[in-house]
Motif scaffolding. Structure first.
Motif, PDB file in Angstrom:
ATOM      1  N   LEU B  31       0.861  -1.183   0.000  1.00  0.00           N
ATOM      2  CA  LEU B  31       0.000   0.000   0.000  1.00  0.00           C
ATOM      3  C   LEU B  31       0.895   1.229   0.000  1.00  0.00           C
ATOM      4  O   LEU B  31       1.780   1.353   0.850  1.00  0.00           O
ATOM      5  N   LYS B  39      -3.458   4.944   5.112  1.00  0.00           N
ATOM      6  CA  LYS B  39      -2.906   3.596   4.951  1.00  0.00           C
ATOM      7  C   LYS B  39      -2.898   2.837   6.269  1.00  0.00           C
ATOM      8  O   LYS B  39      -3.349   1.693   6.343  1.00  0.00           O
ATOM      9  N   ASP B 168       3.241  -2.286   8.926  1.00  0.00           N
ATOM     10  CA  ASP B 168       3.074  -0.847   8.731  1.00  0.00           C
ATOM     11  C   ASP B 168       4.446  -0.178   8.676  1.00  0.00           C
ATOM     12  O   ASP B 168       5.057   0.055   9.706  1.00  0.00           O
ATOM     13  N   VAL B 198       2.607  -1.641   4.226  1.00  0.00           N
ATOM     14  CA  VAL B 198       2.535  -0.209   3.921  1.00  0.00           C
ATOM     15  C   VAL B 198       3.957   0.293   3.760  1.00  0.00           C
ATOM     16  O   VAL B 198       4.834  -0.047   4.556  1.00  0.00           O
TER      17      VAL B 198
END
Ligand SMILES: Nc1ncnc2c1ncn2[C@@H]1O[C@H](COP(=O)(O)OP(=O)(O)OP(=O)(O)O)[C@@H](O)[C@H]1O
Ligand SMILES: [Mg+2]
Lengths: 311, 247
Positions: B31, B39, B168, B198
């Motif tokens: 992402l 996100k 993340d 992400v």
């Protein structure tokens, strides 16, 4: 523009205020240190000669003009342990509720916070009166009525009610210290635990509390050591002037170091002969408190080192 | 996993709206998107970590293996045992290396010491950390370097054998060498479990993922094969972002 421009010179000084402030603040540091040294020095010098093995292990004799303070040491230690046993679980549980379960806007949480901070401001003699009115005259009487056929068994001053009264006195400090320690646990640690599928309870027990333990212990020990020397709350609720025996039950009265100091200083028939004993008792009380504070400092420095490794 | 009409609000503020996306099983989905486009919010709604933030409301559907994770009677704790997460800042527990990795197993009720030891070793090997730590398992996880700590967190997440792993910006706080190790690791895990990662680093997205989604201002602008998104984006906004015209 030219008015605001700094003077174009390098020699001289513009920092008179700084030096004055430094002098004043340093002065107050010296003053406070001096008072501390005089106070501790006086007690230590006056008490050192009295501090013999016999003084620590014997009971008072001859109308308290001779002998030792063992019953008072015993009573103070018992009182402190019982108070800790009562205050710490309740205080830590309250802090956990406030930090982990109550939302910040919750009425109940706000009520608890206000009560806790007000509790911290109540003079200690009021706690003593409360203990007398609530624990002895109400709870103790009720227990006697139900379990002992009205015979005064718990409806009188004793170790149990003194410990609980002191516990209420120390409770706010325990709650606040625990809350601060818990709030200092980084959110990332909780998230890490929750993201692994831990329940809230597992996260609190396995991650938050171990991480906060240093702060909780430090705050708790300081609170307890403060409470250990208090006289006012136990005055009406259980402390005795003189006892020929050691307390062996929760409903026995007891002697305590703090109160013993007061007794020696004001109630003695022969002030000159009790003076060394008075100094000795004060010194023992100070040493006990000091040991507790040392433990707190030790724990704090250990947890500091531990978290520095984290950075 | 699959999200439909997913909206997340912080109080009144809409963070993401109407997100429809399929996360293909055993693939890596990257992402990308400018800061603040949602996100992390999206990622955290896939394992119900948003539930831990006060004032969040989530609407829409997210399915894990056909089961709605926001359905009635769903326990978020059980969702998180199947959908693991690695955070931007490594967050090892102040426990030993071994206990960090064993944590997820223990809280799930696993008791057998030899099984735990075996799973810990497997997870550490999986996270390419075993050779570096095998002689110091009882030492604190906080004594590791930043990159090692992050791989420890990945091992910790892998130990419970999740079906999906959410990451993340797992390398954004690391130096290039440590970053390369994490990227190799993600590439190695490809095909074994579903990963959503992400990243702000477009080379990274191109290197490790099979599919890429582009978020902009709370919307999923486009999602497709990574090669397609980077070479022939369908949307103008995507093209502007990957060619560095904004963001
Ligand atoms: N806890 C929160 N409370 C209120 N608003 C939040 C919260 N977390 C995020 N937001 C807002 O939601 C929007 C999306 O945030 P999010 O963290 O998902 O963005 P992001 O794409 O991950 O950004 P970054 O690349 O900087 O990590 C932002 O506008 C942010 O300000
Ligand atoms: Mg983010």
């Amino acid at each position: 523009m030219s008015a605001a421009a700094p003077p174009r010179r390098l020699v001289g000084t513009v920092r008179h205020g700084d030096r004055a402030l430094q002098t004043v603040t340093l002065g107050s540091v010296v003053l406070i240190l001096a008072m501390l040294v005089v106070l501790l020095g006086d007690v230590a010098l006056g008490g050192a000669r009295t501090l013999t093995w016999e003084f620590l292990t014997a009971a008072p004799r001859d109308g308290m003009t001779a002998g030792g303070v063992f019953p008072a040491i015993f009573g103070t230690v018992a009182l402190t342990l019982l108070m800790t046993l009562a205050a710490v679980p309740a205080g830590v549980a309250t802090a956990i509720y406030l930090t982990e379960f109550a939302s910040t806007e919750s009425r109940l949480a706000r009520l608890i916070r206000v009560s806790v901070s007000n509790l911290a401001g109540v003079p200690s003699i009021v706690f003593g009166l409360f203990g007398l009115g609530f624990f002895i005259a109400t709870v103790g009487k009720a227990i006697d009525g139900v379990a002992f056929g009205g015979q005064p068994t718990y409806g009188k001053p004793c170790l149990l009610w003194s410990s609980l009264t002191l516990a209420i006195l120390t409770l706010p400090v325990v709650v606040v210290a625990t809350e601060e320690a818990i709030l200092a646990v980084p959110r990332e640690l909780r998230d890490g635990s929750l993201a692994l599928g831990a329940t809230r309870m597992q996260t609190i027990l396995r991650v938050v509390l171990p991480e906060a333990m240093g702060g909780i212990l430090t705050g708790t020990i300081l609170a307890v050591s403060r409470g250990a020397g208090e006289v006012a709350p136990i005055l009406f609720t259980g402390v005795a002037y003189y006892l020929p025996y050691l307390p062996s039950h929760l409903n026995d009265p007891f002697m305590s170091l703090g109160y013993h100091v007061y007794v020696l200083a004001t109630q003695s028939p022969d002030v000159d002969r009790t003076k060394p004993l008075l100094y000795g008792t004060a010194l023992v009380l100070l040493i006990l408190t000091f040991l507790l504070n040392l433990a707190a400092i030790w724990i704090r420095s250990r947890t500091r080192r531990h978290s520095r490794a984290a950075a | 996993m699959r999200a439909r009409d997913l909206c997340v609000r912080y109080g009144q503020k809409v963070a993401i709206k109407d997100v429809d996306i399929d996360v293909h099983t055993n693939q890596v989905l990257a992402l990308i998107g400018p800061s603040g486009c949602g996100k992390s919010t999206f990622l955290r709604s896939l394992n119900r970590m948003n539930d831990t933030v006060p004032g969040v409301s989530v609407t829409g559907h997210v399915d894990l293996d056909g089961e709605p994770i926001y359905g009635p009677n769903v326990d978020p704790v059980l969702v998180r045992r199947r959908v693991g997460m690695v955070f931007q800042r490594s967050n090892p527990f102040p426990k030993s290396i071994f206990e960090n990795v064993a944590y997820g197993l223990r809280i799930a009720g696993m008791r057998e010491r030899d099984v735990i030891a075996e799973r810990v070793e497997r997870a550490l090997r999986h996270a390419a950390l075993w050779d570096e730590v095998k002689d110091r398992l009882p030492e604190s996880g906080l004594g590791l370097s930043g990159g090692q700590q992050q791989r420890l967190c990945i091992a910790r997440a892998l130990a419970v054998e999740p079906e999906v792993l959410l990451m993340d910006e797992p390398a954004s706080a690391l130096d290039p060498i440590a970053t390369a190790k994490i990227e190799d690791l993600v590439a190695d895990l490809r095909g074994e479990l579903t990963i959503v990662i992400v990243t702000h680093n477009m080379q990274q997205a191109a290197r490790v993922s099979q599919r890429t989604g582009f978020f902009y201002m709370g919307r999923l602008v486009e999602v497709g094969e990574t090669s397609q998104v980077f070479t022939r984006p369908r949307e103008r906004e995507t093209e502007d972002y990957i060619t560095g015209r904004f963001g």
